[in-house]
Design an enzyme around this catalytic site. Structure first.
Site, mmCIF file in Angstrom:
data_model
loop_
_atom_site.group_PDB
_atom_site.id
_atom_site.type_symbol
_atom_site.label_atom_id
_atom_site.label_comp_id
_atom_site.label_asym_id
_atom_site.label_seq_id
_atom_site.Cartn_x
_atom_site.Cartn_y
_atom_site.Cartn_z
ATOM 1 N N GLY A 1 0.823 -1.214 0.000
ATOM 2 C CA GLY A 1 0.000 0.000 0.000
ATOM 3 C C GLY A 1 0.845 1.247 0.000
ATOM 4 N N ARG B 1 -2.244 -1.593 -10.139
ATOM 5 C CA ARG B 1 -1.035 -2.393 -10.347
ATOM 6 C C ARG B 1 -1.413 -3.866 -10.336
ATOM 7 N NH1 ARG B 1 2.484 1.125 -6.899
ATOM 8 N NH2 ARG B 1 1.223 2.970 -6.631
ATOM 9 N N ASP C 1 4.053 -4.805 -7.487
ATOM 10 C CA ASP C 1 3.403 -3.563 -7.062
ATOM 11 C C ASP C 1 3.915 -2.366 -7.852
ATOM 12 O OD1 ASP C 1 5.723 -4.356 -5.413
ATOM 13 O OD2 ASP C 1 5.528 -2.354 -4.568
ATOM 14 N N ASN C 2 4.940 -2.569 -8.660
ATOM 15 C CA ASN C 2 5.433 -1.494 -9.521
ATOM 16 C C ASN C 2 5.144 -1.807 -10.989
ATOM 17 O OD1 ASN C 2 6.427 -0.129 -7.304
ATOM 18 N ND2 ASN C 2 8.490 -0.941 -7.496
HETATM 19 P P1 AMP Z 1 8.773 1.297 -3.701
HETATM 20 O O1 AMP Z 1 9.990 0.434 -3.568
HETATM 21 O O2 AMP Z 1 9.071 2.771 -3.734
HETATM 22 O O3 AMP Z 1 7.872 0.875 -4.790
HETATM 23 O O4 AMP Z 1 7.978 1.117 -2.316
HETATM 24 C C1 AMP Z 1 7.554 -0.120 -1.821
HETATM 25 C C2 AMP Z 1 6.640 0.094 -0.657
HETATM 26 O O5 AMP Z 1 7.305 0.736 0.437
HETATM 27 C C3 AMP Z 1 5.423 0.954 -0.952
HETATM 28 O O6 AMP Z 1 4.350 0.396 -0.232
HETATM 29 C C4 AMP Z 1 5.810 2.306 -0.406
HETATM 30 O O7 AMP Z 1 4.692 3.104 -0.072
HETATM 31 C C5 AMP Z 1 6.632 1.939 0.814
HETATM 32 N N1 AMP Z 1 7.612 2.954 1.178
HETATM 33 C C6 AMP Z 1 8.774 3.256 0.537
HETATM 34 N N2 AMP Z 1 9.436 4.243 1.185
HETATM 35 C C7 AMP Z 1 8.687 4.596 2.254
HETATM 36 C C8 AMP Z 1 8.816 5.545 3.316
HETATM 37 N N3 AMP Z 1 9.878 6.374 3.409
HETATM 38 N N4 AMP Z 1 7.824 5.607 4.229
HETATM 39 C C9 AMP Z 1 6.759 4.791 4.158
HETATM 40 N N5 AMP Z 1 6.573 3.869 3.213
HETATM 41 C C10 AMP Z 1 7.515 3.764 2.262
HETATM 42 MG MG MG Z 2 6.195 1.265 -5.652
#
Ligand code: AMP
Ligand code: MG
Length: 484
Positions: free
Chosen positions: A88, A182, A251-252
């Protein structure tokens, strides 16, 4: 709030259970650092209104117009092969949807807007460097003709956030996408066995991306095929540009076929299928050359989530889904041959010539982007600059002979090639240089200069030759970090 944007909220209205209503955090001194005025106008938004205090309040997340129902989206996902049933938006919100003058629906989404109930251990924050990286690379991708989320604005928050290299300026990215659905969104309901909701989600996704499939008998299966076709074209385009996404988790991976979540992504300089930049990708799962397989793997996860909606009898559902995955593999192959044939200026795709070119590159350290820019003169017989890209140019002559034979009209080919082979891509060393100046010296000039070249990547600008070339040989290899 006086900002009068008419938000639509179809996601909030139709997908109850798939989000938490949520507001962004309030910041000490939110300031607009960048606004993409042409994009705002294309969306039917007034750039001046977005620059006003209420506009900045919305773009940085702490106040939204009356019509918006901001929320944090729930989704699941396979990360580096391991399944998380609940990810999420941990640091993001969907403000709402706007309908552009042409009637198309666009999500306005903020990243770095504060912690949400999905934040797990994260701080909910984003910092300026990575926000600018996403801004720059997504706009470069758009100019290169690759489906992508777009950057609408970047705001700084006025406070500092602790990251790997110390305190960095906090920032929020406002981005635009045709949706944020996604593969992981489907996995969320499937993992919980909530098939009624999964069905609602499928109907919603079809209405938004494939409206002609509404009410069709095998809609679930056809929907998977559509997603596969879009992702196949997308990954073929990435491959044609030497782009490495870096975190192709489910998720991406979008349903729309747009590139999303520019974290540890990069354009490779010298060709090597094993190229990886992400610090967390120790196994090379998302290396350049693996991306086509991962696309199929991710599509199989979508199919798995939708199995009960394909056919009540599981074995039959699996057989039908497998067929779609095989078709997507074939679709990828032809998309890739088409992309590379176009880069060669050919009228008709030539798989053998494309294959031969990849063989030629093996172990040669050839600069991927320069290779294509030097081809037109090689076609005309001036092949020394092209040969100079190779460590050992032995096989180049034979391949060039085949190539020349496949191009009856070099002048027409050159014109076509100029439109698909960029002069400028966001090379790592240039991106790092620009982000470093912005984050640690408060100097946006290098960023703005690079952005303007990347917004017209096929037009050589005199005096900017440095931006066409790879990093000098003694530059350390760039590693990009997650947890940005
Ligand atoms: P990502 O690798 O950017 O696609 O993120 C994967 C998951 O980690 C997603 O659910 C993001 O919302 C969460 N996420 C990444 N960085 C943070 C952060 N600094 N604070 C809270 N959630 C994060
Ligand atoms: Mg992401």
């Amino acid at each position: 709030m006086t900002l009068s944007i008419r938000f639509d909220n179809s996601y909030a209205q139709e997908l109850v259970g798939l989000y938490v209503p949520w507001q962004g955090q309030e910041w000490p001194h939110p300031r607009l650092a960048l606004l993409n005025a042409p994009l705002a106008e294309a969306l039917g938004l007034d750039p001046e209104a977005l620059r006003s205090p209420d506009g900045v309040a919305m773009l940085s997340g702490h106040a939204v117009p009356e019509s918006a129902r901001p929320l944090a989206q729930a989704y699941a996902g396979h990360q580096f092969g391991g399944f998380s049933p609940q990810l999420g938006d941990g640091r993001a919100i969907l403000v709402g949807e706007v309908i552009d003058p042409e009637g198309a629906r666009w999500d306005i989404h903020l990243k770095g807007s504060g912690r949400t109930p999905f934040a797990r251990g994260g701080d909910g924050r984003a910092v300026l460097g990575p926000v600018l990286r996403e801004y720059l690379i997504s706009e470069a991708m758009a100019a290169l003709g690759v489906p992508t989320t777009r950057a609408l604005a970047c705001c700084t928050t006025g406070d500092r956030v602790l990251r790997q290299f110390g305190l960095e300026p906090g920032a929020v990215l406002a981005r635009v996408a045709s949706s944020h659905l996604r593969v992981g969104t489907f996995q969320f309901f499937a993992a919980r066995g909530e098939y009624d909701k999964l069905h609602l989600l499928l109907d919603y996704a079809i209405a938004r991306h494939d409206p002609d499939l509404a009410g069709v008998a095998d809609a679930a299966l056809q929907f998977i095929a559509r997603v596969g076709a879009r992702q196949a074209r997308l990954v073929a385009q990435w491959m044609g540009l030497g782009f490495i996404h870096g975190v192709m988790n489910t998720d991406n991976t979008t349903i729309s076929g747009e590139t999303i979540d520019y974290g540890p992504c990069a354009f490779m300089d010298s060709y090597d299928p094993a190229t990886v930049f992400s610090s967390i990708d120790q196994m090379g799962r998302y290396a350049y050359g693996n991306q086509p397989q991962i696309l199929l793997w991710n599509l199989a996860r979508l199919a798995e989530a939708l199995l009960p909606l394909i056919d009540a009898q599981e074995e039959r559902a699996i057989a039908r889904a497998s067929e779609v995955i095989t078709q997507t593999q074939t679709a990828y192959r032809s998309a890739r041959d088409e992309v590379f044939s176009r880069k060669l200026g050919l009228d008709v795709p030539d798989a053998a010539l494309v294959e031969g070119m990849h063989k030629l590159w093996e172990g040669q350290g050839v600069d991927f982007t320069r290779f294509f820019r030097l081809l037109p003169q090689a076609l005309r017989g001036v092949d020394a600059p092209l040969r100079a890209l190779f460590a050992a140019p032995a096989g180049v002559e034979d391949w060039l002979a085949q190539y020349r034979a496949a191009v009856p009209d070099p002048v027409a080919a050159e014109a076509r090639m100029g439109m698909v082979n960029p002069v400028y891509v966001p090379r790592n060393h240039l991106v790092e240089e620009a982000l470093h100046a912005a984050s640690f010296k408060g100097d946006m000039a290098p960023f703005n200069a690079l952005l303007s070249l990347l917004q017209a990547p096929f037009e050589p600008v005199s005096g900017m030759e440095r931006f066409e070339h790879p990093a000098p040989a003694d530059t350390p290899q760039v590693v990009t970090y997650c947890g940005t």
